[in-house]
Design a protein around this motif. Sequence first.
Motif, PDB file in Angstrom:
ATOM      1  N   TYR A 264       0.824  -1.213   0.000  1.00  0.00           N
ATOM      2  CA  TYR A 264       0.000   0.000   0.000  1.00  0.00           C
ATOM      3  C   TYR A 264       0.853   1.256   0.000  1.00  0.00           C
ATOM      4  N   SER A 265       1.957   1.225   0.736  1.00  0.00           N
ATOM      5  CA  SER A 265       2.841   2.390   0.758  1.00  0.00           C
ATOM      6  C   SER A 265       3.413   2.655  -0.629  1.00  0.00           C
ATOM      7  N   THR A 266       3.786   1.567  -1.333  1.00  0.00           N
ATOM      8  CA  THR A 266       4.315   1.714  -2.693  1.00  0.00           C
ATOM      9  C   THR A 266       3.252   2.295  -3.625  1.00  0.00           C
ATOM     10  N   MET A 267       2.003   1.852  -3.480  1.00  0.00           N
ATOM     11  CA  MET A 267       0.906   2.380  -4.298  1.00  0.00           C
ATOM     12  C   MET A 267       0.667   3.863  -4.023  1.00  0.00           C
ATOM     13  N   VAL A 268       0.803   4.249  -2.753  1.00  0.00           N
ATOM     14  CA  VAL A 268       0.642   5.664  -2.400  1.00  0.00           C
ATOM     15  C   VAL A 268       1.623   6.510  -3.195  1.00  0.00           C
ATOM     16  N   HIS A 269       2.885   6.075  -3.183  1.00  0.00           N
ATOM     17  CA  HIS A 269       3.907   6.847  -3.889  1.00  0.00           C
ATOM     18  C   HIS A 269       3.701   6.796  -5.410  1.00  0.00           C
ATOM     19  N   THR A 270       3.145   5.689  -5.886  1.00  0.00           N
ATOM     20  CA  THR A 270       2.876   5.581  -7.325  1.00  0.00           C
ATOM     21  C   THR A 270       1.789   6.571  -7.747  1.00  0.00           C
ATOM     22  N   TYR A 271       0.676   6.619  -6.975  1.00  0.00           N
ATOM     23  CA  TYR A 271      -0.398   7.580  -7.276  1.00  0.00           C
ATOM     24  C   TYR A 271       0.089   9.010  -7.125  1.00  0.00           C
TER      25      TYR A 271
ATOM     26  N   ALA B 241     -11.648   1.868   1.347  1.00  0.00           N
ATOM     27  CA  ALA B 241     -12.260   0.596   1.756  1.00  0.00           C
ATOM     28  C   ALA B 241     -11.284  -0.277   2.555  1.00  0.00           C
ATOM     29  N   LYS B 242      -9.978  -0.032   2.342  1.00  0.00           N
ATOM     30  CA  LYS B 242      -8.962  -0.854   3.009  1.00  0.00           C
ATOM     31  C   LYS B 242      -8.465  -0.223   4.310  1.00  0.00           C
ATOM     32  N   CYS B 243      -9.005   0.924   4.665  1.00  0.00           N
ATOM     33  CA  CYS B 243      -8.439   1.726   5.751  1.00  0.00           C
ATOM     34  C   CYS B 243      -8.323   0.943   7.059  1.00  0.00           C
ATOM     35  N   ALA B 244      -9.368   0.219   7.424  1.00  0.00           N
ATOM     36  CA  ALA B 244      -9.373  -0.504   8.695  1.00  0.00           C
ATOM     37  C   ALA B 244      -8.316  -1.605   8.743  1.00  0.00           C
ATOM     38  N   LEU B 245      -7.810  -2.024   7.547  1.00  0.00           N
ATOM     39  CA  LEU B 245      -6.830  -3.110   7.478  1.00  0.00           C
ATOM     40  C   LEU B 245      -5.396  -2.602   7.445  1.00  0.00           C
ATOM     41  N   LEU B 246      -5.260  -1.262   7.364  1.00  0.00           N
ATOM     42  CA  LEU B 246      -3.926  -0.684   7.217  1.00  0.00           C
ATOM     43  C   LEU B 246      -3.204  -0.597   8.554  1.00  0.00           C
ATOM     44  N   SER B 247      -1.896  -0.366   8.479  1.00  0.00           N
ATOM     45  CA  SER B 247      -1.077  -0.192   9.672  1.00  0.00           C
ATOM     46  C   SER B 247      -0.727   1.276   9.847  1.00  0.00           C
ATOM     47  N   ASP B 248      -0.122   1.598  10.985  1.00  0.00           N
ATOM     48  CA  ASP B 248       0.330   2.972  11.216  1.00  0.00           C
ATOM     49  C   ASP B 248       1.275   3.428  10.113  1.00  0.00           C
ATOM     50  N   PHE B 249       2.159   2.505   9.708  1.00  0.00           N
ATOM     51  CA  PHE B 249       3.145   2.850   8.685  1.00  0.00           C
ATOM     52  C   PHE B 249       2.471   3.263   7.381  1.00  0.00           C
ATOM     53  N   CYS B 250       1.480   2.482   6.966  1.00  0.00           N
ATOM     54  CA  CYS B 250       0.787   2.763   5.712  1.00  0.00           C
ATOM     55  C   CYS B 250      -0.037   4.051   5.810  1.00  0.00           C
ATOM     56  N   VAL B 251      -0.710   4.223   6.931  1.00  0.00           N
ATOM     57  CA  VAL B 251      -1.515   5.433   7.133  1.00  0.00           C
ATOM     58  C   VAL B 251      -0.634   6.668   7.074  1.00  0.00           C
ATOM     59  N   ASN B 252       0.549   6.598   7.705  1.00  0.00           N
ATOM     60  CA  ASN B 252       1.472   7.735   7.678  1.00  0.00           C
ATOM     61  C   ASN B 252       2.014   7.988   6.275  1.00  0.00           C
TER      62      ASN B 252
ATOM     63  N   ALA C  45      -7.945   9.034  10.329  1.00  0.00           N
ATOM     64  CA  ALA C  45      -6.986   8.267  11.124  1.00  0.00           C
ATOM     65  C   ALA C  45      -7.282   8.404  12.610  1.00  0.00           C
ATOM     66  N   GLU C  46      -7.640   9.624  13.017  1.00  0.00           N
ATOM     67  CA  GLU C  46      -7.949   9.873  14.425  1.00  0.00           C
ATOM     68  C   GLU C  46      -9.153   9.047  14.868  1.00  0.00           C
ATOM     69  N   SER C  47     -10.182   8.988  14.019  1.00  0.00           N
ATOM     70  CA  SER C  47     -11.399   8.260  14.383  1.00  0.00           C
ATOM     71  C   SER C  47     -11.154   6.760  14.501  1.00  0.00           C
ATOM     72  N   LEU C  48     -10.152   6.242  13.761  1.00  0.00           N
ATOM     73  CA  LEU C  48      -9.844   4.806  13.801  1.00  0.00           C
ATOM     74  C   LEU C  48      -8.745   4.452  14.814  1.00  0.00           C
ATOM     75  N   GLY C  49      -8.215   5.460  15.513  1.00  0.00           N
ATOM     76  CA  GLY C  49      -7.228   5.200  16.561  1.00  0.00           C
ATOM     77  C   GLY C  49      -5.812   5.020  16.070  1.00  0.00           C
ATOM     78  N   PHE C  50      -5.503   5.493  14.860  1.00  0.00           N
ATOM     79  CA  PHE C  50      -4.138   5.384  14.361  1.00  0.00           C
ATOM     80  C   PHE C  50      -3.249   6.434  15.017  1.00  0.00           C
ATOM     81  N   GLU C  51      -1.928   6.180  15.019  1.00  0.00           N
ATOM     82  CA  GLU C  51      -0.959   7.134  15.556  1.00  0.00           C
ATOM     83  C   GLU C  51      -0.218   7.797  14.394  1.00  0.00           C
ATOM     84  N   ILE C  52      -0.422   9.083  14.262  1.00  0.00           N
ATOM     85  CA  ILE C  52       0.286   9.841  13.219  1.00  0.00           C
ATOM     86  C   ILE C  52       1.613  10.283  13.806  1.00  0.00           C
ATOM     87  N   ASN C  53       2.687  10.059  13.064  1.00  0.00           N
ATOM     88  CA  ASN C  53       3.994  10.396  13.623  1.00  0.00           C
ATOM     89  C   ASN C  53       4.235  11.904  13.620  1.00  0.00           C
TER      90      ASN C  53
END
Length: 753
Positions: A655-662, A677-688, A710-718
């Motif tokens: 997912y991180s690679t796709m982010v940079h591709t887009y 649609a994949k947000c709930a399956l992502l990790s902190d790394f991917c979200v960041n 991200a805040e609503s799903l409890g992710f940690e933004i660096n």
Amino acid sequence: MRLPVPAALEELTIVAVLLLVELGISRCGPQKLFRQKQCPQSTSPKEAVSEDTSPRAGLGGRLQAAARRGDLLAAESFMTELLAGGSKPSPVCYGSLIAAFAKAGEIRKAEQWLTALETAKVGSPNAICLNMVISACAKACALDRAEYWLSKMPSLNVTPDVMSYNAVINACARTGCVDRAESWLQKMRESGVEPNVVSFSSVLHACAGSRDASKAEMWLEKMSQEGAQPNVICYNAVINAWCKEGSIQRAAVWLERMSKHGVQPNVNSYSTIIDKLAKVGDVRGAETWLTKMVDAGVEADAVSYAMLLSSYSKSGALDRACKLFEQMQCRGTVPNTVCFNLLMNMHATHGDVKGVLRLLRQMRERGIRADRASFNTAMKAFSKSSDASATDELVQEMQWAGVTADASTYSACISVCVRAKDTLKAEQWMRQLKSAGLHADASSYTSMINSFLHSGDLNGAEQWLQRMESDGIQVSAANYTALVNAASKVSDLTCLERILQKMEKVGIEVTSAMHNAVLSACARKGDVERAEAWLKKLRASSVQADVASYSSVIHACAKSNDIMRAEHWMNEMQKAGVQANVVSYNSLINACARCGRLDRAESWFQTMVKQGVQPGITTFNSLMNACAKAKNLERAEYWLSEMENYGAHPDDVTYSTMVHTYSAAQQTWRMEQLLEAKCALLSDFCVNSIAQAWIKAGQLDAADRWFVRAESLGFEINSANFTGLVAALNKAKRFHEAEAWAAKSGNFKRMSR
């Protein structure tokens, strides 16, 4: 034949009279052992000796004194001196020497001097002298020799007595020869010598030794019929026989029967049953019989408790063992060294160093001397410990017990310090080892090397290896391997090359794994020149280069973005007949990706599949990275959808690679649509990564929405992304929003989802 503990204790009683006779020799004088030749000038052997004032008489007296105190070398030396001087030693001198050797169990020497007496023609041994030799043969289980001397007695004009026959029957008992024991008992009767309790007891022990309990019962009944009253030893022999056959029930019957016949069971009666139950693992049964013994008023001894403790030790029942240990002391039984060692063994097995040291202290405080076995047992606890401070207490306890610490003790202490990663303490123990005048062995040096390796001090480890070599201790391949692996992990190529060169110098084969460790370090550093040089060296040696060898070189080429050389080594591997694996192809596809050669990456993917190598998630991530470098969004989306057909599932890197591709394609809106649609399956790394892509694209509204999501799903933004968003908002003069996100940044903590 080795009798069990209870039976062995009783067996000593069988020859008690013989022992008393032996002790009586020193009181009565050895002269009474022999029938002196009658001499008109002397009225008694004592007078004859007192009148002899020659030097020979002085040597004879010194010989007898040496024999009485058990100094066999001195006694034999005096006899040799007498013979060398041309004198004829008296029968008393021969008798003293024979008795001393017999008492010490030196039957060959006893027989040698008995034969010498026979041929010297200075006197003839009597029954007591011959009985001592027969008894010594019995104790040594030399049945044939015991029978020989009994058979020879008539030719020496000596009539065998009850002690003579009992000694031979005892030898039969020790060797488990029931038939021969019965035969000698019959010969005993035929010669007119009446068997006594000891005679029958020996036959009973022979039956027990041969596990013939039924015959033991028969002899016990026959004994009563012949008027010999069975004693506790006789009954215990039958109990022992049934226990050996595995019939605790029959053993119990005879224990009850002996009580009914007015014979009081003793500690050995019960201990025989307890021992059998403990050995077959019936701990409950053994406990029950221990209770029965106490209830019957028979005081259990330390041996009885040791039997149960041994059973607990085998089953690992530490709690029950501690309870029994406390119980025996409450009942007034003092634990012996064996009891302490058994309990200590259980603590050691559990790695309980403090428990072991506590028991050693108790032994010292109660005056029970810890032996070498105690400390060897204690070492088992330290073999699993990392308590470096406890090693001082262990060695101190050894000193108090008078047990000298040996090289293995110091080596164990060093190993504890290794596990504790305390190199200073380990070096301290090594110095103490050498100051004690001991030589460090390979184990001690290996522990020192490992100590420095565990603490990450590769240089210190190498120095100890050099000391090991300088002290003349052979360095093993395992020592070199440990250093090679450690140097490989930190990619210390200089150290690796130095170690391998040293191995070649001392004639230790550098294995394929060691070459691969060097190649792996070269790959991590991207040092293609060194990697190729080592691979060429490996190919020229007798060691076969494997797939890991070639893959490491290909990986080194990938890290240096050298696709041509990576492809060259892939072709070389195939020429060498080495089958490429998924790691090899992944490294090559990664090299293509790093160079932005999507066409070459996809071509090698097709080759990989044709060769039957299953691609994995790393393979597809490398392909998608090639797409990102080539800014080919269409192929990236294709490979994203295609990977599931090969059983691979997207991960954070995907997912991180796709982010940079887009982002590179300036189509971040499609990225948001795809990943929503994949947000709930992502990790902190991917979200960041997604947040960073929005900020880099200047899409601050989208970034704001993503942060809220991200805040609503409890992710940690660096912190870097917060700083980036706030800076971007300030730059866009959206100060109010920047201030709000700056205030919120402290509240973004990872929550469980």
